[in-house]
Design a protein around this motif. Structure first.
Motif, short mmCIF file in Angstrom:
data_model
loop_
_atom_site.label_atom_id
_atom_site.label_comp_id
_atom_site.label_asym_id
_atom_site.label_seq_id
_atom_site.Cartn_x
_atom_site.Cartn_y
_atom_site.Cartn_z
N LEU A 1 37.20 -3.28 25.91
CA LEU A 1 36.59 -2.15 26.61
C LEU A 1 35.93 -1.14 25.67
O LEU A 1 34.87 -0.59 26.00
N GLY A 2 36.52 -0.86 24.53
CA GLY A 2 35.96 0.17 23.65
C GLY A 2 34.53 -0.11 23.27
O GLY A 2 33.63 0.72 23.45
N GLY A 3 34.28 -1.29 22.73
CA GLY A 3 32.93 -1.67 22.33
C GLY A 3 32.02 -1.97 23.50
O GLY A 3 30.79 -1.92 23.36
N GLU A 4 32.60 -2.30 24.65
CA GLU A 4 31.79 -2.51 25.84
C GLU A 4 31.27 -1.18 26.38
O GLU A 4 30.10 -1.07 26.77
N ARG B 1 31.13 3.06 14.44
CA ARG B 1 31.89 3.36 13.22
C ARG B 1 33.29 2.76 13.19
O ARG B 1 34.06 3.02 12.27
N LEU B 2 33.62 1.97 14.22
CA LEU B 2 34.94 1.35 14.29
C LEU B 2 34.81 -0.14 14.50
O LEU B 2 33.89 -0.61 15.18
N GLN B 3 35.71 -0.91 13.90
CA GLN B 3 35.77 -2.34 14.14
C GLN B 3 37.22 -2.70 14.41
O GLN B 3 38.05 -1.81 14.57
N ASP C 1 30.07 6.36 20.56
CA ASP C 1 31.52 6.48 20.45
C ASP C 1 32.16 5.29 21.14
O ASP C 1 31.81 4.97 22.29
N LYS C 2 33.05 4.63 20.45
CA LYS C 2 33.81 3.56 21.09
C LYS C 2 34.56 4.15 22.29
O LYS C 2 35.14 5.23 22.20
N GLY C 3 34.52 3.46 23.42
CA GLY C 3 35.24 3.92 24.59
C GLY C 3 34.57 5.03 25.38
O GLY C 3 35.15 5.54 26.34
N ASP D 1 36.44 7.04 20.82
CA ASP D 1 36.57 7.08 19.36
C ASP D 1 37.98 6.70 18.91
O ASP D 1 38.48 7.21 17.91
N ASN D 2 38.58 5.78 19.64
CA ASN D 2 39.96 5.35 19.36
C ASN D 2 39.94 3.87 18.99
O ASN D 2 39.65 3.02 19.83
N VAL D 3 40.26 3.55 17.76
CA VAL D 3 40.13 2.18 17.26
C VAL D 3 41.05 1.21 18.00
O VAL D 3 40.77 0.01 18.08
N SER D 4 42.14 1.69 18.58
CA SER D 4 43.07 0.79 19.26
C SER D 4 42.44 0.16 20.50
O SER D 4 42.96 -0.84 21.01
N TRP D 5 41.32 0.72 20.96
CA TRP D 5 40.68 0.17 22.16
C TRP D 5 39.61 -0.86 21.84
O TRP D 5 38.79 -1.19 22.70
N HIS D 6 39.65 -1.41 20.63
CA HIS D 6 38.78 -2.55 20.36
C HIS D 6 39.15 -3.71 21.27
O HIS D 6 38.30 -4.34 21.90
N HIS D 7 40.43 -4.01 21.33
CA HIS D 7 40.93 -5.08 22.21
C HIS D 7 42.28 -4.63 22.75
O HIS D 7 43.29 -4.72 22.06
N LYS D 8 42.26 -4.10 23.97
CA LYS D 8 43.49 -3.58 24.54
C LYS D 8 43.36 -3.58 26.06
O LYS D 8 42.27 -3.33 26.59
N VAL D 9 44.43 -3.87 26.73
CA VAL D 9 44.42 -3.92 28.20
C VAL D 9 44.98 -2.60 28.74
O VAL D 9 46.09 -2.20 28.38
#
Length: 291
Positions: free
Chosen positions: A40-43, A190-192, A248-250, A258-266
């Motif tokens: 979701l973050g990158g989406e 800025r996040l991966q 911004d991610k998310g 801007d929270n890196v934990s949401w790169h791949h999280k349900v």
């Protein structure tokens, strides 16, 4: 919602796209919440770009895709893990049935975790392994030139993905051939996965590097649709265009932004409801402004 009406002014076009982007995000988080998987973050960071491209900038329509019109514009989603955002944008644009979103990641569904062109006609290239999309897009742009076509080719990349060397070979080739109808849009959030890009392998000075490779570089707020519309306008410099879209991610969900934990999280049920509440508030504001 469909495309921006041809006679819409700038303000109306921006409002149409903002409404569409908010609806895409609403559907996307519901889809991930149901499927129990997604990115979701990158989406969310690329949603504004996707709706701007599919609903206004690109010379494309569901009918043109179905008949494989050779003059249709092409989009390659290189950061293929953000497939859910692509699928929801395609649904809002009329390229796939909205009901198909309920099958995301289910057995035999056409909505895989990464886009597959043999399953969805509107998908131009299979992507998943990072660093593959831009080389494919460069090939498409060269093919358009050989065909004598005016069609444009777009590629949407993640900034962490630029640590793959294949992208820099593609940037070098695109600049060398002066592929002026090619646009690479970098989602500069800025996040991966698991870290900041600058802590993993810093890209700066990115603007200067892309310029040195022979590209016209445009830097914009990638979550500002008005700026995106301008940056994605037809080129005139005789060079390929690289749009560095600062996002911004998310975006714009408060707990995700801007929270890196949401790169791949349900998201939990409560998090889905909170996100929908925030997005519904944005919809209400946009609708009121439209009145």
């Amino acid at each position: 919602m469909g495309r921006v009406p041809a006679d819409a002014g700038d303000a109306d076009a921006v409002k149409h796209l903002e409404l569409a982007a908010t609806e895409v995000r609403r559907r996307a988080i519901q889809t991930v919440g149901s499927a129990k998987a997604g990115h979701l973050g990158g989406e969310f960071s690329i949603t504004d770009a996707l709706v701007t491209l599919y609903l206004e900038v690109m010379n494309i329509s569901p009918e043109a895709v179905e008949r494989r019109d050779p003059e249709r514009d092409r989009l390659v989603l290189s950061k293929g893990h953000a497939a859910n955002a692509l699928y929801t944008a395609l649904a809002v644009g009329g390229y796939i049935h909205p009901g198909a979103l309920r099958t995301f990641l289910q057995p035999e569904s056409m909505l895989n975790g990464h886009p597959a062109r043999n399953k969805i006609t509107a998908v131009e290239a299979n992507t998943g392994p990072l660093g593959h999309g831009l080389p494919i897009a460069v090939g498409m742009a060269i093919a358009a030139r050989v065909d004598g076509s005016t069609r444009r080719t777009f590629c949407l990349l993640g900034d962490g993905e630029l640590q793959e060397g294949s992208n820099w070979e593609a940037f070098m080739t695109g600049g060398h051939h002066r592929l002026e109808r090619l646009t690479a849009l970098v989602d500069r959030n800025r996040l991966q996965q698991g870290a900041k890009v600058e802590d993993t392998n810093d890209l700066e000075p990115l603007h200067d590097k892309l310029t040195a490779f022979g590209w016209e570089v445009r830097e914009v707020d990638g979550n500002d649709i008005a700026e995106l519309r301008q940056a994605l306008s037809p080129v005139g410099s005789g060079k390929p265009v690289a749009v560095i879209a600062h996002t911004d991610k998310g975006y714009p969900v408060s707990y995700m932004r801007d929270n890196v934990s949401w790169h791949h999280k349900v998201p939990t049920h409560e998090q889905v409801e909170q996100a929908l509440s925030e997005l519904d508030a944005i919809l209400a504001r946009l609708t009121e402004e439209e009145k």
